[in-house]
Design a protein around this motif. Structure first.
Motif, PDB file in Angstrom:
ATOM      1  N   ALA A  16      33.515  46.346  37.581  1.00 30.12           N
ATOM      2  CA  ALA A  16      34.570  45.283  37.697  1.00 30.12           C
ATOM      3  C   ALA A  16      35.954  46.141  37.922  1.00 30.12           C
ATOM      4  O   ALA A  16      36.099  47.067  37.446  1.00 30.12           O
ATOM      5  CB  ALA A  16      34.736  44.456  36.395  1.00 30.12           C
ATOM      6  N   ARG A  17      37.000  45.433  38.435  1.00 26.66           N
ATOM      7  CA  ARG A  17      38.294  45.802  38.706  1.00 26.66           C
ATOM      8  C   ARG A  17      38.866  44.696  38.004  1.00 26.66           C
ATOM      9  O   ARG A  17      39.129  43.629  38.390  1.00 26.66           O
ATOM     10  CB  ARG A  17      38.633  45.883  40.253  1.00 26.66           C
ATOM     11  N   LEU A  18      39.791  45.172  36.712  1.00 24.43           N
ATOM     12  CA  LEU A  18      40.545  44.224  36.144  1.00 24.43           C
ATOM     13  C   LEU A  18      41.931  44.398  36.331  1.00 24.43           C
ATOM     14  O   LEU A  18      42.481  45.834  36.060  1.00 24.43           O
ATOM     15  CB  LEU A  18      40.330  44.248  34.719  1.00 24.43           C
ATOM     16  N   GLU A  19      42.797  43.379  36.466  1.00 25.16           N
ATOM     17  CA  GLU A  19      44.094  43.856  36.692  1.00 25.16           C
ATOM     18  C   GLU A  19      44.836  43.877  35.094  1.00 25.16           C
ATOM     19  O   GLU A  19      44.494  43.025  34.329  1.00 25.16           O
ATOM     20  CB  GLU A  19      44.728  42.841  37.297  1.00 25.16           C
ATOM     21  N   LEU A  20      45.658  45.043  34.906  1.00 28.44           N
ATOM     22  CA  LEU A  20      46.338  44.935  33.614  1.00 28.44           C
ATOM     23  C   LEU A  20      47.558  44.261  33.548  1.00 28.44           C
ATOM     24  O   LEU A  20      48.433  44.190  34.494  1.00 28.44           O
ATOM     25  CB  LEU A  20      46.764  46.609  33.463  1.00 28.44           C
ATOM     26  N   ALA A  21      47.627  43.568  32.616  1.00 30.31           N
ATOM     27  CA  ALA A  21      48.760  42.724  32.201  1.00 30.31           C
ATOM     28  C   ALA A  21      49.720  43.083  30.977  1.00 30.31           C
ATOM     29  O   ALA A  21      48.983  43.795  30.284  1.00 30.31           O
ATOM     30  CB  ALA A  21      48.487  41.037  32.008  1.00 30.31           C
ATOM     31  N   ASN A  22      50.986  42.857  31.068  1.00 26.91           N
ATOM     32  CA  ASN A  22      51.723  43.203  29.960  1.00 26.91           C
ATOM     33  C   ASN A  22      52.953  42.269  29.694  1.00 26.91           C
ATOM     34  O   ASN A  22      53.013  41.483  30.446  1.00 26.91           O
ATOM     35  CB  ASN A  22      52.356  44.718  30.185  1.00 26.91           C
ATOM     36  N   ASP A  23      53.551  42.340  28.551  1.00 27.85           N
ATOM     37  CA  ASP A  23      54.531  41.520  28.186  1.00 27.85           C
ATOM     38  C   ASP A  23      55.864  41.879  28.716  1.00 27.85           C
ATOM     39  O   ASP A  23      57.030  41.439  28.273  1.00 27.85           O
ATOM     40  CB  ASP A  23      54.430  41.067  26.546  1.00 27.85           C
TER      41      ASP A  23
END
Length: 89
Positions: A16-23
């Protein structure tokens, strides 16, 4: 009596390719790892490093260091394993 289902990771899928999210702080948000089957206790490794896990939990979270590849491995109490490689971007 039927044998227990083998230990399987439901999410994320292999390759899988997962997008990293951050605050906004620049630190990536935790990523979920969902496990089904197997017998407790579960041992979870992230790139070979032990992930502290709460007993009986089937959804765990790990904090990625940043973009790149990560290997997630789950081992159940009988020694059954499931392992995937995921790309974080």
């Amino acid at each position: 009596m039927p044998a227990p289902a083998s230990c399987r990771r439901r999410f994320p899928p292999n390759n899988a390719r997962l997008e990293l999210a951050n605050d906004g702080s620049g630190k990536p948000d935790p990523i979920a790892l969902k496990v089904t089957g197997g017998t407790g206790p579960l041992t979870v490794l992230v790139n070979g490093q032990l992930l502290p896990a709460a007993a009986g939990r089937r959804t765990l979270f790990f904090e990625p260091e940043g973009p790149g590849f990560v290997r997630l491995t789950v081992i159940d109490g009988r020694g059954a394993t499931d392992s995937v490689v995921v790309r974080l971007q």
